[in-house]
Design an enzyme around this catalytic site. Structure first.
Site, PDB file in Angstrom:
ATOM      1  CE  LYS A  52      39.530  31.584  39.242  1.00 50.67           C
ATOM      2  NZ  LYS A  52      38.880  33.348  39.519  1.00 50.67           N
ATOM      3  CD  GLN A  96      36.217  34.317  38.602  1.00 46.85           C
ATOM      4  OE1 GLN A  96      36.862  33.731  39.603  1.00 46.85           O
ATOM      5  NE2 GLN A  96      36.107  35.140  36.906  1.00 46.85           N
ATOM      6  CG  ASP A 119      41.053  37.028  42.849  1.00 44.28           C
ATOM      7  OD1 ASP A 119      42.724  36.645  41.953  1.00 44.28           O
ATOM      8  OD2 ASP A 119      41.190  36.955  42.517  1.00 44.28           O
TER       9      ASP A 119
HETATM   10  N1  GUN Z   1      38.083  37.757  36.258  1.00 43.74           N
HETATM   11  C1  GUN Z   1      39.036  37.294  35.227  1.00 43.74           C
HETATM   12  N2  GUN Z   1      39.876  37.689  35.930  1.00 43.74           N
HETATM   13  C2  GUN Z   1      39.424  37.101  37.247  1.00 43.74           C
HETATM   14  C3  GUN Z   1      40.752  36.844  38.476  1.00 43.74           C
HETATM   15  O1  GUN Z   1      41.713  36.800  38.546  1.00 43.74           O
HETATM   16  N3  GUN Z   1      40.359  37.001  39.240  1.00 43.74           N
HETATM   17  C4  GUN Z   1      38.644  37.006  40.217  1.00 43.74           C
HETATM   18  N4  GUN Z   1      38.831  37.602  41.719  1.00 43.74           N
HETATM   19  N5  GUN Z   1      37.834  37.825  38.806  1.00 43.74           N
HETATM   20  C5  GUN Z   1      38.596  37.762  37.598  1.00 43.74           C
END
Ligand code: GUN
Length: 295
Positions: A52, A96, A119
């Site tokens: 990211k 996350q 998200d």
């Molecule tokens: N863990 C696995 N995929 C994601 C995601 O798309 N967002 C977040 N915040 N955590 C994750």
């Protein structure tokens, strides 16, 4: 069989975003800023957050990563979430997942200001999406919708079968494809571990979305000729054929299924690369006040 090249589309969209950020810079506007909060040292989470960060840099966004050790108190995280909610420099942020066991993920998610929830995990965004209001849609379903759009795959009046009912993929993509929208207007069946006659249901589908998280679950005998197959699974398995000693498998037995399909997404290189792009798109929308207009 036509391959849906998620990697290529993701790169195209990143270029489009980079051009837009360049224009914002030229006009003296605010550069989009995404923050990520990560707890502990889970390998997969580190990888996601690293990707990211790299993607933000590629398109010219500002990016901040906030790290805490595994033993961080829930209150400390909640306070950080409140700070990020109130920080005018941050347009959007993600927490996350997974979190360590002593932290309530739900409590943290609900503490995020929906206006900054890029998200799309906050119940307000999910609720708004369900009733067709502007909302942040979570990365994977948003990425699938974008692929369907860019490949002009017809969904109106089609039979779609979604396998797997997770909150972040199966449920939202089922709702999105059933909406009065384009893509949308499909007749959607959401199947899961208690579904009877799964094979029979899947074999009637024009579009199958496999999001159950079981490697190579979907086999050629389960689908009809000319179906479109979207594979959301990523399972890492040992392999003596790769340099790293690992390979990624989707939820679809690709080689045999591909022969029967009109369109199919590969793993890797299908839905996966689109997820980060969706997050970038949501952050850009946040910085422009597109979903929740600024007063
Ligand atoms: N863990 C696995 N995929 C994601 C995601 O798309 N967002 C977040 N915040 N955590 C994750």
């Amino acid at each position: 069989m036509k391959l849906i090249d998620g990697k290529k589309i993701a790169n195209q969209i990143k270029e489009e975003i980079a051009v837009e950020v360049e224009q914002i810079k030229e006009q003296g506007g605010k550069i989009p800023h995404l923050a990520a909060l990560i707890v502990g040292h889970d390998g997969a989470s580190e990888t996601y957050v690293g990707h990211k960060e790299k993607a933000c840099i590629q398109v010219g966004f500002n990016s901040t990563v906030i790290r805490y050790e595994d033993d961080v108190a829930e209150d400390t995280l909640l306070r950080k979430v409140y700070d990020l909610n109130n920080d005018p420099e941050i347009d959007g942020f993600i927490v996350q997942l997974p979190m360590p066991k002593h932290i309530s993920e739900q409590k943290i998610i609900e503490a995020i200001d929906p206006k900054k929830d890029v998200d799309g995990f906050h119940p307000v965004n999910l609720g708004r999406m369900v009733i067709g209001l502007p909302s942040y849609v979570s990365a994977t379903p948003a990425g699938i919708i974008e692929l369907i759009k860019r490949y002009n795959i017809e969904t109106s009046g089609k039979d779609v079968v979604v396998i797997g009912r997770s909150n972040i993929v199966g449920k939202p993509i089922s709702i999105l494809l059933g909406q009065k929208a384009n893509p949308g207007n499909a007749t959607v069946t959401l199947t899961h571990s208690r579904t009877k006659n799964l094979k029979e249901i899947v074999s009637r589908a024009d579009i199958v979305i496999a999001a159950l998280g079981a490697a190579e679950f979907l086999t050629a005998d389960m689908i009809k000729d000319g179906a479109t197959v979207i594979d959301v699974g990523i399972t890492r398995v040992k392999s003596d054929k790769t340099k790293s000693g690992w390979k990624l498998l989707g939820d679809v037995k690709f080689d045999e299924v591909a022969e029967k399909t009109e369109y199919i997404t590969p793993v890797p290189g299908g839905v996966g690369p689109m997820t980060i792009v969706s997050l970038l798109q949501n952050t850009l929308k946040a910085s422009k006040g597109e979903i929740y207009p600024r007063l």
